[in-house]
Write a protein that holds these residues in place. Structure first.
Motif, PDB file in Angstrom:
ATOM      1  N   THR A   6       3.522  21.968 -37.115  1.00 23.16           N
ATOM      2  CA  THR A   6       3.252  20.773 -37.914  1.00 23.16           C
ATOM      3  C   THR A   6       4.390  19.771 -37.801  1.00 23.16           C
ATOM      4  O   THR A   6       4.159  18.558 -37.699  1.00 23.16           O
ATOM      5  CB  THR A   6       3.041  21.161 -39.386  1.00 23.16           C
ATOM      6  N   ALA A   7       5.625  20.252 -37.796  1.00 21.84           N
ATOM      7  CA  ALA A   7       6.770  19.351 -37.676  1.00 21.84           C
ATOM      8  C   ALA A   7       6.761  18.623 -36.330  1.00 21.84           C
ATOM      9  O   ALA A   7       7.041  17.421 -36.254  1.00 21.84           O
ATOM     10  CB  ALA A   7       8.071  20.132 -37.853  1.00 21.84           C
ATOM     11  N   VAL A   8       6.420  19.352 -35.260  1.00 18.38           N
ATOM     12  CA  VAL A   8       6.359  18.726 -33.934  1.00 18.38           C
ATOM     13  C   VAL A   8       5.261  17.663 -33.887  1.00 18.38           C
ATOM     14  O   VAL A   8       5.451  16.557 -33.373  1.00 18.38           O
ATOM     15  CB  VAL A   8       6.139  19.799 -32.855  1.00 18.38           C
ATOM     16  N   VAL A   9       4.098  17.993 -34.439  1.00 17.94           N
ATOM     17  CA  VAL A   9       2.999  17.025 -34.450  1.00 17.94           C
ATOM     18  C   VAL A   9       3.369  15.794 -35.273  1.00 17.94           C
ATOM     19  O   VAL A   9       3.066  14.653 -34.877  1.00 17.94           O
ATOM     20  CB  VAL A   9       1.714  17.681 -34.996  1.00 17.94           C
ATOM     21  N   TRP A  10       4.040  16.004 -36.390  1.00 20.64           N
ATOM     22  CA  TRP A  10       4.489  14.867 -37.189  1.00 20.64           C
ATOM     23  C   TRP A  10       5.450  13.997 -36.390  1.00 20.64           C
ATOM     24  O   TRP A  10       5.422  12.760 -36.489  1.00 20.64           O
ATOM     25  CB  TRP A  10       5.170  15.336 -38.468  1.00 20.64           C
TER      26      TRP A  10
ATOM     27  N   TRP B 100      -2.040   7.736 -33.330  1.00 17.79           N
ATOM     28  CA  TRP B 100      -1.421   8.025 -34.628  1.00 17.79           C
ATOM     29  C   TRP B 100      -2.449   8.606 -35.584  1.00 17.79           C
ATOM     30  O   TRP B 100      -2.158   9.566 -36.314  1.00 17.79           O
ATOM     31  CB  TRP B 100      -0.782   6.767 -35.185  1.00 17.79           C
ATOM     32  N   HIS B 101      -3.646   8.050 -35.619  1.00 18.35           N
ATOM     33  CA  HIS B 101      -4.691   8.580 -36.487  1.00 18.35           C
ATOM     34  C   HIS B 101      -5.011  10.031 -36.117  1.00 18.35           C
ATOM     35  O   HIS B 101      -5.135  10.895 -37.002  1.00 18.35           O
ATOM     36  CB  HIS B 101      -5.953   7.728 -36.378  1.00 18.35           C
ATOM     37  N   PHE B 102      -5.157  10.298 -34.823  1.00 20.13           N
ATOM     38  CA  PHE B 102      -5.454  11.666 -34.391  1.00 20.13           C
ATOM     39  C   PHE B 102      -4.357  12.634 -34.834  1.00 20.13           C
ATOM     40  O   PHE B 102      -4.616  13.660 -35.468  1.00 20.13           O
ATOM     41  CB  PHE B 102      -5.594  11.715 -32.864  1.00 20.13           C
ATOM     42  N   LEU B 103      -3.120  12.298 -34.465  1.00 16.34           N
ATOM     43  CA  LEU B 103      -2.017  13.228 -34.710  1.00 16.34           C
ATOM     44  C   LEU B 103      -1.695  13.355 -36.194  1.00 16.34           C
ATOM     45  O   LEU B 103      -1.391  14.462 -36.676  1.00 16.34           O
ATOM     46  CB  LEU B 103      -0.784  12.768 -33.932  1.00 16.34           C
ATOM     47  N   SER B 104      -1.746  12.259 -36.933  1.00 17.54           N
ATOM     48  CA  SER B 104      -1.410  12.349 -38.355  1.00 17.54           C
ATOM     49  C   SER B 104      -2.452  13.139 -39.130  1.00 17.54           C
ATOM     50  O   SER B 104      -2.105  13.865 -40.075  1.00 17.54           O
ATOM     51  CB  SER B 104      -1.270  10.942 -38.947  1.00 17.54           C
TER      52      SER B 104
ATOM     53  N   GLY C 128      -2.288  20.470 -40.993  1.00 19.28           N
ATOM     54  CA  GLY C 128      -1.308  21.540 -40.847  1.00 19.28           C
ATOM     55  C   GLY C 128      -0.385  21.645 -42.037  1.00 19.28           C
ATOM     56  O   GLY C 128      -0.019  22.749 -42.469  1.00 19.28           O
ATOM     57  N   SER C 129       0.000  20.497 -42.604  1.00 17.83           N
ATOM     58  CA  SER C 129       0.857  20.513 -43.791  1.00 17.83           C
ATOM     59  C   SER C 129       0.143  21.166 -44.967  1.00 17.83           C
ATOM     60  O   SER C 129       0.756  21.929 -45.735  1.00 17.83           O
ATOM     61  CB  SER C 129       1.264  19.089 -44.154  1.00 17.83           C
ATOM     62  N   PHE C 130      -1.151  20.896 -45.107  1.00 17.03           N
ATOM     63  CA  PHE C 130      -1.905  21.524 -46.186  1.00 17.03           C
ATOM     64  C   PHE C 130      -1.965  23.036 -45.999  1.00 17.03           C
ATOM     65  O   PHE C 130      -1.886  23.797 -46.972  1.00 17.03           O
ATOM     66  CB  PHE C 130      -3.316  20.949 -46.235  1.00 17.03           C
ATOM     67  N   LEU C 131      -2.095  23.474 -44.750  1.00 13.73           N
ATOM     68  CA  LEU C 131      -2.094  24.919 -44.499  1.00 13.73           C
ATOM     69  C   LEU C 131      -0.737  25.518 -44.843  1.00 13.73           C
ATOM     70  O   LEU C 131      -0.658  26.641 -45.370  1.00 13.73           O
ATOM     71  CB  LEU C 131      -2.442  25.201 -43.036  1.00 13.73           C
TER      72      LEU C 131
END
Length: 794
Positions: free
Chosen positions: A732-736, A776-780, A786-789
C-alpha cells in the motif's frame, strides 16, 4: 377652421422643401472601379465622393481559397472614420477605420491597420464566377488617405496532421477551413505559440456567414477558449452538417482574461489608449482523435483492473480454504456447491464472501497462546495499589480510566449490543449524508455541462484538453471513467466487512470462546461507513470531473476529509470503544471542516484575516483534542475549565515537578501539536492558494502520525505484525508513492485562469485514452482499498 388648415398645409410645404434640400446636399460623387487582386490602391475619400471597387474571382467546388481584405489608414486626427462595406453574394461585411475595440473598464483601443478574411459561401456548381464590391465612404469633409489591397489566401484549407504557421493581431484576425476526411469522425484542433502574451482566443465555428472574428464578437457562436501558449478543442463530425468548420484565432486587446496585467487603470472610461504592437505568431495543427476501438479498450482496461481484485480475492480465499478445510472447497469453487462445514455457510455466494473474509482475517488472527500471553503480561504489570479496590471500580468509569496501566478491557466495559448500535449510526448517517449531498451535486454538474455545450464557452471547465475524450454530452469521459475504481473497490470492501460481520455474529451465537474472549472488540459500523465513503468519493470525484472548476472543487474533497476522519476514528475505536466519539459529534466536526474548506476556497486567497482566524481555530482545536485524548474523556469544556487548567499547572509544574502519568500518550500528543502548529504557521506565512488541498494535507498528516503511533504501541505491547499484514502495508505504501507522483503532475489548475491552466495540459500516456490524473485515480483507489485492509488487520 380654415386658418387651421392653412397652417397645416404651410408646415407640410416647409418640411418637403427642407427634405429636398437635405437630399440635394447629401448627393455624392460615386465612382466605381474595376479592381484586381494583389494590387495596392492608394486613394483619398471625403464626404463628397464615394469609391466602389469591383472584384471578381472564380470559385471551384473542389477547391477552397480565401480572400483577404487589408486596409491601412495613415491620416491621424480625422473627425470621422472611414467606412468599408464589402458586399458579397450571400453576405455583407462592414467595418470602420480606425477600428475601436473595447477592453476592461470600457477602455478604447484604436487600430488603423486592418485585415479581414471574407467568408466563402459554398457553391453547388463545379465552377462559378462570383463578384463582390468594396465600398469606401466617410462623413469627414477633410480628405483621408487610405490603402486597400485584396489578395488570395492560398493556404486557406488546413490539412490533417500538417502544421501551419500564421500571424494574428486584434485588428487582423485569422481563420481557416478544415474538411473532415472520410472515415474520420473526431479531430482535435491544437493551436500553440512560443510566447505567453498577448492573450488569444481560438474558436470553432460552422461554415456560415458572417464569421465572428473580432474580440467583441468571437464568443457569439461555436466553441471557444482563451489561450496563452496552448489551446486544444476536440471537434466531432456529427456537430457540423457540412462536415467542415472554421478554425478562428483572435488576439485580444488586453491580457487580463489570460492572467496578464493591465497597462494602467484609466482615469476616464472614454479615454483612448494606444493599442501597441500585439501581433502573435501561432501554429495550428488538426489531428484525428481516437476512434471507437480505443474507447472500448479503455473501458475494458478499467473494468479489468478492478474486476481482477474480485477474482484475486476469490482465488486467495479458495487457497486458504483448501489449507484449512481440504481439497473439497476448491472443487466447490467450480461446482457451485459448498460442502458441510462447522459454520454451515450454505449457498455458493455466501461461501465466496466467507472465503474472502477468511483470507483477510489472516492479517488479524493471533493464536490463543499469543493473546493469553499478551494479556497476562499486561495484567501482571498492574499492581493492586495502583488503583482503588472499592467495589465501584467495576462501575465508575472515572476510577477505571485513572489506572496507570490500562488494558483494552478497561476501555471496553459497555454492553456490546449498545456499542454495536452506536457504531451502526455511523453507517446510516453517512448513507443519509451521501443521498442529500450527491443529488444536488449531480443536478449542478449536469447544469454546468449543459451550459458548456450550449454556450460553447470552454473556459468554464478546467479539463486537460489535450487528453479529454468526449462521449455523448460529457466533455471528458475518460476522467469520469477512471473513478470507477473507488466505487468497485468500495463495494468489495463492504462485502468483505459484511461477511466478517456475519461470521462474527454466528460465532457469538455459538458462544465461541475465540469470539467472546480473544482479540479486540469487533464493531463493524465504522467499516461500513468507510466503504460507503470510498464509493461516494468515486461518485463525487466523477461529478467534479464533469466540469472541474474552483466553484465545485469541494465536491472532490469533501469525502476525502470524511475518509481521513473515519480512519482515525476507527483506529482509536479499536482500543477505546467505550470513549470513541459518537456519530453525531464526529460528523458535526467533519461538517465544520467542510465549511472551512468552502470559506477557504472563496475567501482564503490572499486574505490574511481569514488565515489568522483559521490558524487560531486550528491550534485551539488541536489543544482541545489533545486534552480529550490524554484524559480519556474525563474532562469537560465548561466555565470551570480555565480554573482547572491553572490548578493542574500549579500542582504538577510549580508546586512539584512531576512527570506525566501516561508517557506514551504524552509523546504522541506533543508530536501531534508540533506537527499541527507547524502546519498552522506554514499556512499563516505562505497563505497557499489551494486551501482545500492544504486542509486535506492537515488531515492526512494527522492520520499518518496516529497510524505510526498505533503500530509502535502494538509493538511495545508485545503484539507482532503478521507477515502478510506487513506485506500489505508495504504494498500500500508503494502504491501511494506512485499515486502521489502522478497526482503532483498538475495537468490543470483552477487556481489560475483557464488559459494559464492549459499551459499544463499534456497528451494521454496510457492506451491513448488516460492521462496522468486518470492514473492517479486508478492508483489512489487501489491504495485506499489497501489502506482499508490494513485498518481491518491492525
Amino acid at each position: 377652421a380654415p386658418s387651421w388648415r392653412w397652417t397645416v398645409l404651410l408646415w407640410l410645404c416647409v418640411t418637403l422643401v427642407a427634405c429636398a434640400s437635405g437630399v440635394v446636399g447629401e448627393t455624392k460623387n460615386v465612382v466605381q472601379k474595376d479592381a484586381e487582386f494583389d494590387v495596392t490602391y492608394n486613394d483619398t475619400v471625403t464626404s463628397e465622393n464615394q469609391t466602389i471597387y469591383a472584384f471578381n474571382h472564380t470559385v471551384s467546388r473542389n477547391k477552397t481559397e480565401g480572400v483577404r481584405v487589408s486596409v491601412d489608414v495613415s491620416s491621424q486626427g480625422s473627425e470621422s472614420p472611414i467606412l468599408f462595406v464589402v458586399r458579397q453574394k450571400q453576405a455583407v461585411l462592414s467595418f470602420q477605420v480606425p477600428l475601436i475595440l473595447r477592453g476592461l473598464y470600457q477602455r478604447k483601443y484604436p487600430y488603423n491597420h486592418l485585415g479581414r478574411t471574407l467568408c466563402q459561401p459554398p457553391t453547388r456548381a463545379a465552377s462559378e464566377t462570383q463578384y463582390f464590391f468594396v465600398d469606401v465612404s466617410t462623413l469627414s469633409s477633410q480628405g483621408t488617405n487610405y490603402q486597400l489591397r485584396v489578395s488570395r489566401v492560398e493556404s486557406f484549407t488546413l490539412q490533417t496532421d500538417k502544421k501551419f504557421s500564421f500571424t494574428a493581431s486584434p485588428s487582423q484576425p485569422q481563420y481557416f477551413k478544415y474538411d473532415f476526411p472520410d472515415g474520420v469522425d473526431t479531430v482535435i484542433v491544437k493551436v500553440s505559440s512560443d510566447t505567453n502574451f498577448p492573450c488569444s482566443v481560438m474558436s470553432i465555428q460552422d461554415i456560415q456567414c458572417p464569421v465572428y472574428d473580432l474580440d467583441n464578437n468571437v464568443a457569439f457562436i461555436g466553441m471557444y477558449q482563451t489561450m496563452t501558449k496552448k489551446g486544444a478543442i476536440t471537434v466531432q463530425r456529427k456537430d457540423f452538417p457540412s462536415y467542415s468548420f472554421y478554425v478562428v484565432v483572435v488576439v485580444k486587446t488586453e491580457d487580463e482574461a489570460c492572467g496578464g496585467p493591465l497597462p494602467y487603470y484609466p482615469l476616464r472610461p472614454d479615454e483612448l489608449t494606444d493599442a501597441g504592437n500585439r501581433s502573435k505568431v501561432l501554429d495550428v495543427v488538426v489531428s484525428p482523435a481516437i476512434n471507437s476501438e480505443v474507447y472500448v479498450m479503455g473501458m475494458l482496461f478499467c473494468l479489468g483492473i478492478f474486476l481482477s481484485f474480485y477474482l484475486l480475492t476469490l482465488l486467495v480465499a479458495c487457497l486458504e480454504n483448501k489449507r484449512e478445510y481440504g481439497f473439497l472447497y476448491i472443487c466447490s469453487c467450480f461446482s457451485g456447491k459448498t460442502p458441510a462445514s462447522p459454520y454451515e455457510y450454505g449457498s455458493f455466494g455466501k461461501f465466496l464472501l466467507t472465503s474472502a473474509i477468511l483470507f483477510f482475517s489472516l492479517f488479524t488472527e493471533r493464536t490463543l497462546d499469543s493473546v493469553g500471553r499478551s494479556r497476562q503480561e499486561s495484567l501482571s504489570s498492574v499492581e493492586e495499589d495502583d488503583y482503588d479496590t472499592l467495589d465501584d471500580i467495576d462501575s465508575d468509569k472515572n476510577i477505571v480510566r485513572t489506572k496507570k496501566f490500562l488494558c483494552v478491557s478497561d476501555l471496553a466495559r459497555k454492553d456490546k449490543r449498545i456499542l454495536s448500535k452506536k457504531y451502526q449510526i455511523y453507517f446510516w448517517n453517512i448513507a443519509t449524508i451521501a443521498v442529500f449531498y450527491a443529488l444536488p451535486v449531480i443536478q449542478l454538474v449536469i447544469t454546468y455541462q449543459t451550459v458548456v455545450n450550449v454556450t460553447g464557452n470552454q473556459d468554464i471547465c478546467y479539463y486537460n484538453f489535450l487528453c479529454a475524450h468526449p462521449l455523448g454530452a460529457l466533455s471528458a469521459f475518460n476522467n469520469i471513467l477512471s473513478n470507477l475504481g473507488y466505487v468497485m473497490l468500495g463495494l468489495l470492501f463492504l462485502l468483505i466487512v459484511l461477511k466478517r460481520d456475519i461470521v462474527h455474529n454466528r460465532a457469538l451465537v455459538r458462544n465461541d470462546v475465540n469470539a467472546l474472549e480473544c482479540g479486540i472488540p469487533k464493531h463493524f459500523g465504522l467499516f461500513y461507513a468507510m466503504g460507503t465513503a470510498l464509493m461516494m468519493e468515486g461518485l463525487l470525484s466523477a461529478c467534479y470531473h464533469v466540469c472541474p472548476n474552483y466553484t465545485n472543487f469541494q465536491f472532490d474533497t469533501s469525502f476525502m476529509y470524511m475518509i481521513a476522519g473515519l480512519c482515525m476514528l476507527k483506529l482509536y475505536q479499536k482500543r477505546h470503544p467505550d470513549i470513541n466519539a459518537s456519530a453525531y459529534t464526529a460528523y458535526a466536526c467533519l461538517a465544520a471542516v467542510i465549511f472551512f474548506s468552502v470559506l477557504g476556497v472563496v475567501f482564503g486567497k490572499g486574505n490574511m484575516v481569514f488565515w489568522i482566524v483559521f490558524s487560531v481555530i486550528h491550534i485551539l482545536a488541536t489543544l482541545l483534542l489533545s486534552t480529550q485524548l490524554y484524559y480519556m474523556g474525563r474532562w469537560r469544556l465548561d466555565s470551570g475549565v480555565l480554573r482547572r487548567i491553572v490548578y493542574v499547572i500549579y500542582t504538577d509544574c510549580i508546586r512539584q515537578c512531576s512527570g506525566p502519568m501516561y508517557i506514551d500518550r504524552m509523546v504522541l500528543l506533543v508530536m501531534g501539536n508540533i506537527v499541527n502548529w507547524s502546519l498552522a504557521a506554514y499556512g499563516l506565512i505562505k497563505t497557499p492558494n489551494d486551501f482545500a488541498s492544504y486542509l486535506l494535507a492537515i488531515a492526512i498528516c494527522n492520520l499518518l502520525l496516529y497510524f505510526a503511533f498505533y503500530i509502535i504501541m502494538k509493538l511495545r505491547s508485545g503484539e507482532r505484525i503478521q507477515c502478510l499484514a506487513l506485506v500489505c502495508i508495504l504494498f500500500t505504501a508503494v502504491v501511494w508513492g506512485f499515486a502521489l507522483y502522478f497526482f503532483f503532475q498538475g495537468l490543470s489548475t483552477w487556481q489560475k485562469t483557464p488559459a494559464e491552466s492549459r499551459e499544463h495540459n499534456r497528451d494521454c500516456i496510457l492506451l491513448s485514452f488516460f492521462d496522468d490524473h486518470d492514473i492517479w485515480h486508478f492508483l489512489s483507489s487501489i491504495a485506499m482499498f489497501g489502506s482499508f485492509l490494513v485498518w481491518t488487520c491492525s
